[in-house]
Scaffold this active site. Structure first.
Site, PDB file in Angstrom:
ATOM      1  N   ALA A   1      35.984  46.410   4.643  1.00 19.09           N
ATOM      2  CA  ALA A   1      35.014  45.538   3.977  1.00 19.09           C
ATOM      3  C   ALA A   1      33.908  45.244   4.990  1.00 19.09           C
ATOM      4  CB  ALA A   1      35.697  44.256   3.544  1.00 19.09           C
TER       5      ALA A   1
ATOM      6  N   GLY B   1      39.892  47.633   4.329  1.00 16.45           N
ATOM      7  CA  GLY B   1      39.628  47.969   2.922  1.00 16.45           C
ATOM      8  C   GLY B   1      39.472  49.471   2.693  1.00 16.45           C
TER       9      GLY B   1
ATOM     10  N   GLU C   1      42.890  50.743   2.372  1.00 15.49           N
ATOM     11  CA  GLU C   1      43.381  50.250   1.078  1.00 15.49           C
ATOM     12  C   GLU C   1      42.761  51.032  -0.082  1.00 15.49           C
ATOM     13  OE1 GLU C   1      42.290  46.319   2.481  1.00 15.49           O
ATOM     14  OE2 GLU C   1      44.267  45.600   1.911  1.00 15.49           O
TER      15      GLU C   1
ATOM     16  N   GLU D   1      42.826  43.754   9.911  1.00 12.84           N
ATOM     17  CA  GLU D   1      42.370  42.445   9.405  1.00 12.84           C
ATOM     18  C   GLU D   1      42.826  41.256  10.244  1.00 12.84           C
ATOM     19  OE1 GLU D   1      43.455  44.913   7.541  1.00 12.84           O
ATOM     20  OE2 GLU D   1      42.255  45.065   5.708  1.00 12.84           O
TER      21      GLU D   1
HETATM   22  N1  DAK Z   1      31.548  46.084   8.439  1.00 14.52           N
HETATM   23  C1  DAK Z   1      30.237  46.099   8.741  1.00 14.52           C
HETATM   24  N2  DAK Z   1      29.681  46.930   9.646  1.00 14.52           N
HETATM   25  C2  DAK Z   1      30.503  47.797  10.266  1.00 14.52           C
HETATM   26  C3  DAK Z   1      31.896  47.860   9.984  1.00 14.52           C
HETATM   27  C4  DAK Z   1      32.427  46.952   9.011  1.00 14.52           C
HETATM   28  N3  DAK Z   1      33.701  46.948   8.644  1.00 14.52           N
HETATM   29  N4  DAK Z   1      32.439  48.812  10.755  1.00 14.52           N
HETATM   30  C5  DAK Z   1      31.425  49.324  11.470  1.00 14.52           C
HETATM   31  N5  DAK Z   1      30.273  48.727  11.180  1.00 14.52           N
HETATM   32  C6  DAK Z   1      28.942  48.985  11.745  1.00 14.52           C
HETATM   33  C7  DAK Z   1      28.847  48.447  13.170  1.00 14.52           C
HETATM   34  O1  DAK Z   1      28.552  47.077  13.170  1.00 14.52           O
HETATM   35  C8  DAK Z   1      27.697  49.284  13.709  1.00 14.52           C
HETATM   36  O2  DAK Z   1      26.488  48.768  13.231  1.00 14.52           O
HETATM   37  P1  DAK Z   1      25.184  48.606  14.183  1.00 14.52           P
HETATM   38  O3  DAK Z   1      25.660  47.778  15.317  1.00 14.52           O
HETATM   39  O4  DAK Z   1      24.858  50.023  14.570  1.00 14.52           O
HETATM   40  O5  DAK Z   1      24.167  47.963  13.289  1.00 14.52           O
HETATM   41  C9  DAK Z   1      27.919  50.628  13.051  1.00 14.52           C
HETATM   42  O6  DAK Z   1      28.745  50.386  11.904  1.00 14.52           O
HETATM   43  C10 DAK Z   1      28.651  51.616  13.929  1.00 14.52           C
HETATM   44  O7  DAK Z   1      29.838  50.991  14.391  1.00 14.52           O
HETATM   45  P2  DAK Z   1      30.260  50.950  15.947  1.00 14.52           P
HETATM   46  O8  DAK Z   1      29.059  50.936  16.816  1.00 14.52           O
HETATM   47  O9  DAK Z   1      31.232  49.846  16.096  1.00 14.52           O
HETATM   48  O10 DAK Z   1      30.979  52.372  16.086  1.00 14.52           O
HETATM   49  P3  DAK Z   1      32.161  52.750  17.086  1.00 14.52           P
HETATM   50  O11 DAK Z   1      32.309  54.220  16.975  1.00 14.52           O
HETATM   51  O12 DAK Z   1      31.949  52.168  18.438  1.00 14.52           O
HETATM   52  O13 DAK Z   1      33.461  52.058  16.491  1.00 14.52           O
HETATM   53  C11 DAK Z   1      34.992  51.380  14.678  1.00 14.52           C
HETATM   54  C12 DAK Z   1      33.955  52.441  15.211  1.00 14.52           C
HETATM   55  C13 DAK Z   1      35.342  51.775  13.263  1.00 14.52           C
HETATM   56  C14 DAK Z   1      36.249  51.454  15.549  1.00 14.52           C
HETATM   57  C15 DAK Z   1      34.347  49.976  14.760  1.00 14.52           C
HETATM   58  O14 DAK Z   1      33.085  50.029  14.109  1.00 14.52           O
HETATM   59  C16 DAK Z   1      35.181  48.927  14.109  1.00 14.52           C
HETATM   60  O15 DAK Z   1      36.167  48.470  14.668  1.00 14.52           O
HETATM   61  N6  DAK Z   1      34.744  48.512  12.918  1.00 14.52           N
HETATM   62  C17 DAK Z   1      35.381  47.432  12.190  1.00 14.52           C
HETATM   63  C18 DAK Z   1      36.640  47.939  11.551  1.00 14.52           C
HETATM   64  C19 DAK Z   1      37.362  46.825  10.850  1.00 14.52           C
HETATM   65  O16 DAK Z   1      37.758  45.813  11.460  1.00 14.52           O
HETATM   66  N7  DAK Z   1      37.568  47.012   9.569  1.00 14.52           N
HETATM   67  C20 DAK Z   1      38.279  46.092   8.781  1.00 14.52           C
HETATM   68  C21 DAK Z   1      37.321  45.169   8.179  1.00 14.52           C
HETATM   69  S1  DAK Z   1      38.176  43.885   7.402  1.00 14.52           S
HETATM   70  C22 DAK Z   1      39.053  40.718   0.869  1.00 14.52           C
HETATM   71  C23 DAK Z   1      39.857  41.770   0.762  1.00 14.52           C
HETATM   72  C24 DAK Z   1      39.870  42.704   1.709  1.00 14.52           C
HETATM   73  C25 DAK Z   1      39.104  42.591   2.811  1.00 14.52           C
HETATM   74  C26 DAK Z   1      38.282  41.528   2.929  1.00 14.52           C
HETATM   75  C27 DAK Z   1      38.250  40.572   1.958  1.00 14.52           C
HETATM   76  N8  DAK Z   1      39.040  39.724  -0.121  1.00 14.52           N
HETATM   77  C28 DAK Z   1      40.090  39.898  -1.142  1.00 14.52           C
HETATM   78  C29 DAK Z   1      38.092  38.765  -0.185  1.00 14.52           C
HETATM   79  C30 DAK Z   1      39.122  43.632   3.768  1.00 14.52           C
HETATM   80  C31 DAK Z   1      38.805  43.362   5.000  1.00 14.52           C
HETATM   81  C32 DAK Z   1      38.495  44.428   5.894  1.00 14.52           C
HETATM   82  O17 DAK Z   1      38.423  45.593   5.550  1.00 14.52           O
END
Ligand code: DAK
Length: 258
Positions: free
Chosen positions: A64, A109, A112, A132
């Site tokens: 997400a 997400g 998922e 998460e």
């Molecule tokens: N959201 C927004 N932007 C993201 C992102 C994300 N999940 N993942 C990556 N980006 C963006 C980064 O901010 C960066 O943007 P700029 O800084 O260039 O503007 C760009 O994509 C490239 O990312 P990185 O520079 O970080 O690239 P790396 O190769 O260094 O790292 C990475 C790749 C995938 C390991 C890293 O980006 C990372 O850890 N990303 C976050 C992954 C994450 O934590 N995903 C889980 C998100 S939480 C809900 C239900 C479900 C959910 C939420 C609510 N409700 C029922 C309400 C689900 C939650 C999730 O999925």
């Protein structure tokens, strides 16, 4: 619509999540578009299978959108959650094959979303994870429910509690990925699988999907009842007659989806 691209060819719908600069993270605009694309596909009789993938080389869906989520109040978070759960349920229950072609990061997400699809075909570059709890939340697009059903309770807890990312081979080993392919083969192998399933009886596949999905949510006895009702339903279709006649006549069946 530019966050989600829909293409169709030879009975297959190709759905591409298209925010490569944000690693295809799901914000509410993307989920809204995905909802409408899935709705459109469900109405199209000529679309028999769907392949979902991420734009670019790096990511399927990195979860997400954390930037958007960080600004939500609780009312907006509840709306976001309702939208996401609706879209993921529609995907899971779409009466057509839906393949996740996991080309890179499938995190949170994104993992998922892949799990809501029928099968996960992974590129060697794919990485899976549920990060998460790093963010002070828990997997909430179905991860706490679908992951243990796929890989067992112990492994699901290990992945969710540790937030460790696993590669495609490890995902394959634990049953999260069905197959692993070279990155440049991923789409052609996904098409090959889709075409194989499309050559089978549509009613057989559709009812087997519904029976598996519904059966997993109830006890064995109720699941078996669902299965026998579905079996009975097959006998009201032309495809059941065609399938059995083709076997008896030693020829290939020509299913008409009737
Ligand atoms: N959201 C927004 N932007 C993201 C992102 C994300 N999940 N993942 C990556 N980006 C963006 C980064 O901010 C960066 O943007 P700029 O800084 O260039 O503007 C760009 O994509 C490239 O990312 P990185 O520079 O970080 O690239 P790396 O190769 O260094 O790292 C990475 C790749 C995938 C390991 C890293 O980006 C990372 O850890 N990303 C976050 C992954 C994450 O934590 N995903 C889980 C998100 S939480 C809900 C239900 C479900 C959910 C939420 C609510 N409700 C029922 C309400 C689900 C939650 C999730 O999925």
């Amino acid at each position: 619509m530019d966050n989600v691209i829909l293409r169709e060819k030879n009975g297959i719908a190709y759905v591409t999540i298209n925010r490569p600069k944000a690693l295809n993270a799901l914000n509410s605009a993307t989920l809204t578009e995905l909802d409408s694309v899935v709705g459109e596909i469900s109405q199209k009789r000529d679309v028999k299978a769907v392949i979902v993938t991420g734009a670019g080389e790096k990511s399927f869906v990195a979860g997400a959108d954390i930037v958007e989520m960080s600004k939500l109040n609780s009312m907006e978070a509840a709306n976001f959650s309702r939208l996401a759960q609706k879209v993921f349920s529609e995907i899971e229950n779409l009466p057509k094959l839906i393949v996740a072609a996991v080309n890179g990061y499938a995190l949170g997400g994104g993992c998922e979303l892949a799990m809501a699809c029928d099968v996960r075909l992974a590129s060697k570059k794919a990485k899976f994870g549920q990060p998460e709890v790093n963010l002070g939340i828990l997997p909430s697009f179905g991860g706490t429910q679908r992951l243990p059903r796929l890989v067992g309770k112990g492994r699901a807890k290990e992945l969710i509690f540790s937030t460790d990312m696993i590669d495609a081979q490890e995902a394959y080993r634990i049953g999260l990925a069905n197959k692993v392919y070279e990155p440049d083969e991923l789409i052609s192998k996904s098409e090959e699988f889709a075409k194989k399933v499309m050559s089978k009886s549509p009613w057989g596949v559709r009812l087997a999907k519904a029976s598996i999905n519904n059966g997993l949510d109830v006890d064995l006895e109720a699941g078996l009842k669902y299965e026998s009702n579905s079996f009975g339903l097959c006998f009201s279709t032309e495809d059941q007659k065609e399938g059995m006649n083709a076997f008896l006549e030693k020829r290939k069946a020509n299913f008409k989806d009737r």
